[in-house]
Design an enzyme around this catalytic site. Structure first.
Site, PDB file in Angstrom:
ATOM      1  N   ASN A  64      19.559  88.683  46.181  1.00 29.50           N
ATOM      2  CA  ASN A  64      19.684  90.020  45.589  1.00 29.50           C
ATOM      3  C   ASN A  64      19.136  90.015  44.155  1.00 29.50           C
ATOM      4  O   ASN A  64      19.813  90.441  43.213  1.00 29.50           O
ATOM      5  CB  ASN A  64      21.137  90.498  45.621  1.00 29.50           C
ATOM      6  CG  ASN A  64      21.263  91.986  45.325  1.00 29.50           C
ATOM      7  OD1 ASN A  64      20.266  92.707  45.271  1.00 29.50           O
ATOM      8  ND2 ASN A  64      22.477  92.447  45.115  1.00 29.50           N
TER       9      ASN A  64
ATOM     10  N   ASN B 179      20.708  91.871  58.515  1.00 32.61           N
ATOM     11  CA  ASN B 179      21.318  93.176  58.254  1.00 32.61           C
ATOM     12  C   ASN B 179      21.959  93.807  59.493  1.00 32.61           C
ATOM     13  O   ASN B 179      21.989  95.029  59.633  1.00 32.61           O
ATOM     14  CB  ASN B 179      20.294  94.130  57.623  1.00 32.61           C
ATOM     15  CG  ASN B 179      20.414  94.148  56.103  1.00 32.61           C
ATOM     16  OD1 ASN B 179      21.508  94.179  55.560  1.00 32.61           O
ATOM     17  ND2 ASN B 179      19.287  94.139  55.421  1.00 32.61           N
TER      18      ASN B 179
ATOM     19  N   HIS C 145      25.629  88.245  48.759  1.00 23.92           N
ATOM     20  CA  HIS C 145      25.552  87.363  49.933  1.00 23.92           C
ATOM     21  C   HIS C 145      25.886  85.937  49.499  1.00 23.92           C
ATOM     22  O   HIS C 145      25.729  85.581  48.334  1.00 23.92           O
ATOM     23  CB  HIS C 145      24.135  87.331  50.512  1.00 23.92           C
ATOM     24  CG  HIS C 145      23.654  88.619  51.077  1.00 23.92           C
ATOM     25  ND1 HIS C 145      23.454  88.812  52.427  1.00 23.92           N
ATOM     26  CD2 HIS C 145      23.291  89.789  50.468  1.00 23.92           C
ATOM     27  CE1 HIS C 145      22.994  90.044  52.618  1.00 23.92           C
ATOM     28  NE2 HIS C 145      22.887  90.645  51.455  1.00 23.92           N
TER      29      HIS C 145
ATOM     30  N   ASP D  57      18.285  87.228  56.279  1.00 26.96           N
ATOM     31  CA  ASP D  57      19.199  88.367  56.276  1.00 26.96           C
ATOM     32  C   ASP D  57      18.745  89.334  57.368  1.00 26.96           C
ATOM     33  O   ASP D  57      17.707  89.976  57.238  1.00 26.96           O
ATOM     34  CB  ASP D  57      19.179  89.037  54.900  1.00 26.96           C
ATOM     35  CG  ASP D  57      20.052  90.282  54.834  1.00 26.96           C
ATOM     36  OD1 ASP D  57      20.711  90.614  55.835  1.00 26.96           O
ATOM     37  OD2 ASP D  57      20.072  90.921  53.768  1.00 26.96           O
TER      38      ASP D  57
ATOM     39  N   GLU E 101      15.167  88.954  49.427  1.00 24.82           N
ATOM     40  CA  GLU E 101      15.396  89.989  48.413  1.00 24.82           C
ATOM     41  C   GLU E 101      15.194  89.416  47.004  1.00 24.82           C
ATOM     42  O   GLU E 101      16.039  89.544  46.128  1.00 24.82           O
ATOM     43  CB  GLU E 101      16.790  90.613  48.564  1.00 24.82           C
ATOM     44  CG  GLU E 101      16.844  92.035  48.039  1.00 24.82           C
ATOM     45  CD  GLU E 101      18.147  92.763  48.350  1.00 24.82           C
ATOM     46  OE1 GLU E 101      18.264  93.902  47.885  1.00 24.82           O
ATOM     47  OE2 GLU E 101      19.028  92.214  49.040  1.00 24.82           O
TER      48      GLU E 101
END
Length: 250
Positions: free
Chosen positions: A9, A147, A243, A145, A34
């Site tokens: 992130n 999602n 995360h 990830d 990300e």
């Protein structure tokens, strides 16, 4: 061999917090999602960490999405596209080929809290699943990830979220297809019934401290690698992002 995947992130943010020290992660390969940065925006230590080769696939849009891989072993070749322009423009895919296996680092779209981008998410999955068809009989590690929480066991409050993004029937069907095609959920191979094992927590309502989370970060492997798999883990003690990392050992 130890391989770790982490949605950071924001690579610059997690690095500045001191939460990411690549040489201390203990990984032979570290996959990040990300990253939200272009290569030229990164600290030199993130571009060329000692003992690692680095690979970046940044989004065309600044400060958004993107993936990176740090590897002690130099791969033979790599790919950055699956053939779906919107997905490819967001830097959501990195494939590296090694003599022993192929590694795919993924950051699948979220879909939007109001499902405003669910159609895009499902289309991206369909392109990806079509791409994976030709690889399912090979030695492939698929991580990142995704999602999507696959089953009720994979989130703290399944009943309250049954029609919410990341847990709709349409999304879960894509993971069903992946598993049905022979891709093994490495964590569930070792811990088929383990509850309260999550990889992402919302920032609000003190969710992480209360462990009100979701398991949306996975490491899938093809059948041909199953015999080599030694362990799978969720590294929930590592902070710095919403995360936590997930890992496998071969």
């Amino acid at each position: 061999m130890k391989i770790i995947s982490w949605n950071v992130n924001g690579l610059r943010s997690v690095y500045q917090k001191g939460a990411l020290k690549i040489d201390q992660m203990g990984a032979d390969i570290l996959c990040l999602q990300e990253i939200k940065a272009l290569k030229e925006q990164l600290d030199p230590e993130l571009v060329s960490p000692k003992g690692y080769y680095s690979y970046f696939n940044s989004a065309k849009k600044k400060g958004y999405a993107g993936t990176a891989v740090y590897s002690r072993q130099k791969p033979l070749s790599g790919e950055e596209k699956v053939g779906f322009k919107e997905f490819d423009d967001e830097g959501r895919f990195l494939k590296l080929d090694y003599p022993q296996f192929s590694l795919i680092n993924l950051y699948l779209p979220h879909g939007g809290r109001q499902k405003e981008k669910l159609a895009y998410k499902l289309a991206a999955y369909d392109y990806l699943l079509n791409y994976l068809q030709k690889l399912k009989e090979k030695k492939v590690i698929l991580m990142g990830d995704f999602n999507i929480a696959h089953e009720e066991i994979d989130l703290a409050r399944p009943k309250e979220n049954k029609n919410n993004i990341m847990f709709t029937p349409e999304e879960r069907a894509r993971i069903n297809w992946l598993v049905g095609s022979g891709f093994i959920d490495s964590f569930r191979k070792f811990y088929p019934d383990k509850r309260d094992a999550y990889t992402w927590w919302p920032y609000f309502a003190n969710a992480r401290a209360r462990n009100l989370g979701w398991r949306i970060d996975y490491v899938f492997i093809t059948q041909k690698l199953a015999v080599k798999l030694k362990n799978a883990s969720i590294l929930s003690q590592i902070k710095g992002s919403d995360h936590c990392p997930v890992g496998v050992e071969f």
